[in-house]
Design an enzyme around this catalytic site. Structure first.
Site, PDB file in Angstrom:
ATOM      1  N   SER A  20       0.838  -1.197   0.000  1.00  0.00           N
ATOM      2  CA  SER A  20       0.000   0.000   0.000  1.00  0.00           C
ATOM      3  C   SER A  20       0.874   1.249   0.000  1.00  0.00           C
ATOM      4  O   SER A  20       1.949   1.270   0.588  1.00  0.00           O
ATOM      5  CB  SER A  20      -0.920   0.021   1.218  1.00  0.00           C
ATOM      6  OG  SER A  20      -1.697   1.210   1.229  1.00  0.00           O
ATOM      7  N   LYS A  64      -4.080  -6.918   4.007  1.00  0.00           N
ATOM      8  CA  LYS A  64      -4.174  -5.850   3.004  1.00  0.00           C
ATOM      9  C   LYS A  64      -5.633  -5.576   2.636  1.00  0.00           C
ATOM     10  O   LYS A  64      -6.035  -4.424   2.433  1.00  0.00           O
ATOM     11  CB  LYS A  64      -3.382  -6.238   1.756  1.00  0.00           C
ATOM     12  CG  LYS A  64      -3.484  -5.234   0.593  1.00  0.00           C
ATOM     13  CD  LYS A  64      -3.052  -3.825   1.005  1.00  0.00           C
ATOM     14  CE  LYS A  64      -2.742  -2.920  -0.183  1.00  0.00           C
ATOM     15  NZ  LYS A  64      -3.788  -2.781  -1.178  1.00  0.00           N
ATOM     16  N   HIS A  86      -7.087  -3.590   5.383  1.00  0.00           N
ATOM     17  CA  HIS A  86      -6.527  -2.234   5.219  1.00  0.00           C
ATOM     18  C   HIS A  86      -7.329  -1.454   4.189  1.00  0.00           C
ATOM     19  O   HIS A  86      -7.723  -0.307   4.410  1.00  0.00           O
ATOM     20  CB  HIS A  86      -5.060  -2.333   4.788  1.00  0.00           C
ATOM     21  CG  HIS A  86      -4.493  -1.072   4.207  1.00  0.00           C
ATOM     22  ND1 HIS A  86      -4.774  -0.667   2.917  1.00  0.00           N
ATOM     23  CD2 HIS A  86      -3.668  -0.128   4.721  1.00  0.00           C
ATOM     24  CE1 HIS A  86      -4.163   0.480   2.666  1.00  0.00           C
ATOM     25  NE2 HIS A  86      -3.469   0.824   3.744  1.00  0.00           N
ATOM     26  N   ASN A  87      -7.585  -2.071   3.034  1.00  0.00           N
ATOM     27  CA  ASN A  87      -8.326  -1.389   1.981  1.00  0.00           C
ATOM     28  C   ASN A  87      -9.761  -1.101   2.391  1.00  0.00           C
ATOM     29  O   ASN A  87     -10.324  -0.068   2.030  1.00  0.00           O
ATOM     30  CB  ASN A  87      -8.298  -2.218   0.699  1.00  0.00           C
ATOM     31  CG  ASN A  87      -6.961  -2.143  -0.017  1.00  0.00           C
ATOM     32  OD1 ASN A  87      -5.956  -1.740   0.564  1.00  0.00           O
ATOM     33  ND2 ASN A  87      -6.933  -2.524  -1.276  1.00  0.00           N
ATOM     34  N   GLU A 142      -9.663   1.797   4.541  1.00  0.00           N
ATOM     35  CA  GLU A 142      -9.429   2.943   3.648  1.00  0.00           C
ATOM     36  C   GLU A 142     -10.756   3.445   3.069  1.00  0.00           C
ATOM     37  O   GLU A 142     -11.011   4.653   3.023  1.00  0.00           O
ATOM     38  CB  GLU A 142      -8.483   2.510   2.537  1.00  0.00           C
ATOM     39  CG  GLU A 142      -8.147   3.556   1.504  1.00  0.00           C
ATOM     40  CD  GLU A 142      -7.270   2.983   0.402  1.00  0.00           C
ATOM     41  OE1 GLU A 142      -7.637   3.142  -0.788  1.00  0.00           O
ATOM     42  OE2 GLU A 142      -6.239   2.352   0.735  1.00  0.00           O
TER      43      GLU A 142
END
Length: 553
Positions: A198, A252, A255-256, A259
């Site tokens: 990222s 990940k 995380h996204n 986000e």
């Protein structure tokens, strides 16, 4: 250099050279013995191309072109889109020799002639050549579109690899694919690593957040490179081994998803500042700048201020001219799927995804705006003190962000338990602390919370965050209430508040839902006085004794 040899006198030499492309010329049978070497178990790594002539006689002239395929590269990267190019240049800056490969080989030549000119970067024009160029154990990074393109690339690489070699998928692949690939490649003696990266283009070039997981045997061979090129926070690399199988891509993915939530929360704050407070774009940029000096200090707040202030070629603010229909690539949606799979209420990320879906219905919304009733309330009649309301928006944004991250880490914990990953949540917070899109001061507080209590059940129960929510919740409620009265949609701010209110109640109306399920479907229920023992009531006097216990929600 071109070496001309005569087959009649140099047969021994050519046999030792052992290139498989000489088989037809020399009439050799395969399989044959091959030389061992520190860099290659097959001496055919010595050649790029072979041509021959005068084959009508027993003495043939053979031109052997010396290869540039001696193993010189520390790592190879497949995929020369902007992320791939920038990651290669980053690795080069840190002293590593990188082999660049792209399926469209003209991109390799273009890259070497331009962005990589004057570097130690080498190029390959085939997968076979790439694999010959990389030192063992080979470390091959794939940066292509997730899904079938990744699988096709893996399938094309495997025949040229040897036991102990490492395939690293650094795209946004689904964690379930990484789970499967780890097992399948291990069965072939290969190590698979699913790595989340990222930070966008700039991060890839100057230091991203890197989240590797998969076969732990691979980590000692990639640790030095990955930690060297990653972002640093307080001198520590924003890269650490996550866990086995698909854990890297799962982290990940979450995380996204977070986000998505952060971006939606900021968008709602922007909407309130614009439509409720009545600020212009430059004034809103000033507010964001101020927020970025405190607890909301983050990359997304920083770039939001820049976007709000940006002027186009006409000297006019660009943002209002951008069509209000947000796209998405799928990782936010995958986070929602996982939350449903493991029964975790990741409500804020869900609302962020749905908000993008709603935004895409632009034409319908334009029609609805003309046909459905609109609020006639003047915001100034409700908001008497604009400065105070701006502070309340800031508090509501911060508290909602805490709820969102609490949900995200709940999902990480559920997956860790499901797959036995034993995730280190403090290390994950550190990985996100720098280099990535959600990097913020806030993540340092999350790391402290998990360092203090690695078994923390929920961030909302940590003393720091407990106090932060207690200080902000009244302002949070005021903001959501005002938004509802003014008919300004705040799905993320409001669902985060609803989650908090539900999480902190010892009794919820789910007892009625369970009774309804038993009434129409004989799904049974537990009594508060005897949890774990299931009961069924014949509510109408007409039902039987058979119950449906196949699934308990």
């Amino acid at each position: 250099r071109v070496v001309i040899v005569e087959c009649s006198t140099m047969l021994t030499l050519l046999t030792i050279l052992d290139d498989p492309r000489l088989d037809g010329i020399l009439g050799r049978q395969s399989p044959r013995s091959s030389l061992s070497s520190t860099n290659s178990s097959r001496s055919h790594a010595s050649f790029d191309s072979i041509a021959y002539a005068n084959s009508t006689t027993t003495t043939m002239s053979i031109s052997v072109m010396p290869s540039h395929a001696t193993a010189v590269a520390d790592i190879a990267v497949i995929g020369l889109a902007v992320m791939g190019q920038n990651l290669i240049l980053n690795m080069n800056d840190h002293g590593f020799v990188v082999c660049a490969y792209n399926r469209t080989t003209s991109k390799v030549d273009d890259f070497l002639a331009n962005e990589a000119k004057g570097t130690k970067i080498v190029g390959a024009h085939s997968i076979e050549e790439m694999c010959r160029l990389v030192k063992r154990p080979r470390r091959i990074v794939i940066l292509v579109k997730a899904g079938s393109p990744v699988q096709a690339m893996i399938d094309s690489i495997v025949p040229f690899l040897e036991p102990g070699d490492i395939i690293i998928d650094s795209g946004n692949s689904e964690y379930t694919d990484s789970n499967r690939r780890t097992k399948e490649l291990a069965a072939k003696g290969l190590h698979f690593v699913g790595t989340g990266i990222s930070g966008g283009e700039e991060g890839a070039r100057y230091g991203p957040s890197i989240m590797p997981g998969g076969d732990p045997k691979a980590w000692p061979h990639i640790k030095e490179i990955f930690q060297a090129v990653s972002a640093k926070t307080d001198g520590q690399p924003c890269c650490e081994w996550v866990g086995e199988s698909g854990s890297g891509h799962f982290v990940k993915m979450v995380h996204n998803g977070i986000e998505y939530g952060d971006m939606q929360l900021i968008a709602e704050a922007y909407n309130l500042l614009k439509d409720a407070v009545g600020l212009n774009h430059d004034e809103m940029a000033d507010v964001m700048d101020e927020w970025n000096k405190g607890e909301l200090d983050s990359f997304l707040i920083e770039i939001t201020a820049n976007i709000l202030r940006f002027k186009d070629e006409k000297g006019e603010t660009l943002l209002p001219k951008i069509r209000d229909a947000a796209g998405q690539k799928g990782t936010g949606k995958w986070t929602c799927f996982a939350s449903l799979e493991y029964g975790i209420p990741v409500t804020l990320i869900g609302e962020a995804v749905f908000a993008r879906c709603l935004s895409a219905l632009k034409d319908e919304r334009v029609r609805a705006s003309k046909e459905l009733p609109q609020s006639d309330i003047d915001p100034s009649t409700l908001i008497k003190d604009k400065k105070e309301f701006i502070k309340q928006i800031q508090q509501a944004l911060y508290a909602s962000k805490i709820a969102s991250y609490a949900q995200g880490f709940m999902l990480l914990a559920a997956a860790s338990k499901e797959f036995g990953w034993n995730l280190n949540y403090g290390a994950i917070a550190l990985m996100w602390r720098g280099g990535c899109i959600i990097r913020s001061r806030f993540l340092g507080d999350i790391k402290k919370a998990f360092d203090s209590n690695p078994n923390l059940a929920n961030l909302l129960l940590d003393n720091f965050f407990k106090d932060a929510v207690a200080k902000a919740h009244k302002a949070w409620r005021t903001v959501v209430s005002m938004a509802v009265l003014l008919e300004i949609p705040v799905p993320a701010l409001s669902t985060a508040l609803a989650f908090l209110d539900g999480y902190k109640r010892d009794t919820l109306p789910a007892n009625l839902i369970q009774a309804q399920r038993d009434y129409f479907g004989a799904h049974t229920y537990e009594l508060t006085a005897a949890p774990g023992k299931w009961h069924h009531t014949n509510w109408t006097g007409k039902g039987g004794r058979v119950t449906s216990n196949a699934y308990q929600a």
